[in-house]
Enzyme design. Sequence first.
Site, PDB file in Angstrom:
ATOM      1  N   HIS A 193      35.537  39.069  31.914  1.00 36.42           N
ATOM      2  CA  HIS A 193      35.947  38.388  30.831  1.00 36.42           C
ATOM      3  C   HIS A 193      37.677  38.643  30.832  1.00 36.42           C
ATOM      4  O   HIS A 193      38.090  39.004  30.930  1.00 36.42           O
ATOM      5  CB  HIS A 193      35.579  38.666  29.522  1.00 36.42           C
ATOM      6  CG  HIS A 193      35.864  39.786  29.082  1.00 36.42           C
ATOM      7  ND1 HIS A 193      37.259  39.591  28.145  1.00 36.42           N
ATOM      8  CD2 HIS A 193      35.073  41.094  28.611  1.00 36.42           C
ATOM      9  CE1 HIS A 193      37.376  40.955  27.782  1.00 36.42           C
ATOM     10  NE2 HIS A 193      36.177  42.005  27.722  1.00 36.42           N
ATOM     11  N   CYS A 208      34.360  46.706  30.265  1.00 34.30           N
ATOM     12  CA  CYS A 208      34.408  45.046  30.848  1.00 34.30           C
ATOM     13  C   CYS A 208      36.072  45.768  32.376  1.00 34.30           C
ATOM     14  O   CYS A 208      36.139  46.347  32.517  1.00 34.30           O
ATOM     15  CB  CYS A 208      35.267  44.701  30.166  1.00 34.30           C
ATOM     16  SG  CYS A 208      33.209  44.406  28.999  1.00 34.30           S
TER      17      CYS A 208
END
Length: 238
Positions: A193, A208
């Site tokens: 992301h 992440c």
Amino acid sequence: MGVMGYISGGRLRRGVALSVAGLVAAPALVLGTGTAAQAASCTTSTGPHQKQVEKFLKRPVDGKQSAADCKAIQKFQKAHGITPTIGYAGPLTWRTMNTMNAQKAAGKNPNKAGKCPTNKGRIACVDLTRQLSWIQDGKKLKYGPVPVRTGRDGAETRTGAKKIYWRSIKHWSTIYKVWMPHSQFFDGGQAFHSVTKSMYNPPGSGGCVNMRPADAKAYWKLLKNGDDVYVYGRKPGT
């Protein structure tokens, strides 16, 4: 950003938020005369990686700290969130520069060593060691390589073969109240992301694979649910 909570089909998944603080040890500052605020602005101390840092910044390579060296190092540290921002050529500053050198050396052949599978068709590769990611079809490079920001020490991005299983173009973390645009989850709460901070901002995400907005958007267009992801290597400092 780190592993975030999200809602999918009525289920709430929870994880760990990213830490935005990064510290590097540095000696006490002694600049002779001046106020405490002035003393905190720059160091006269020569760091253990002085020559390497000078070379990276295209400064005269003499291994001795100068006022101009300090300002150049400070500028780099401020750009990438490296603290304390005192112009000291310490381990974290050099490690960041060394990672950038490795990324540059990858050129347009990031999978030269063949560590990312070439028999899967379309696959997103993540090299933790070089903090690089790219998308390939077989041996053909489709996008990248691009710099990424992966999990910090203690919250590492997990290695191995994965698959994208859930996508959320305008994802909102219900736990930490943070936007995670163009999220593509591939392992528990770990996802590709976008973030707006530097890819080199220490100490890293909460797991992440953080990306620059344009790169995260390109990954969104090129990937879909069920596509393969392969994560390998070890992030420097973990």
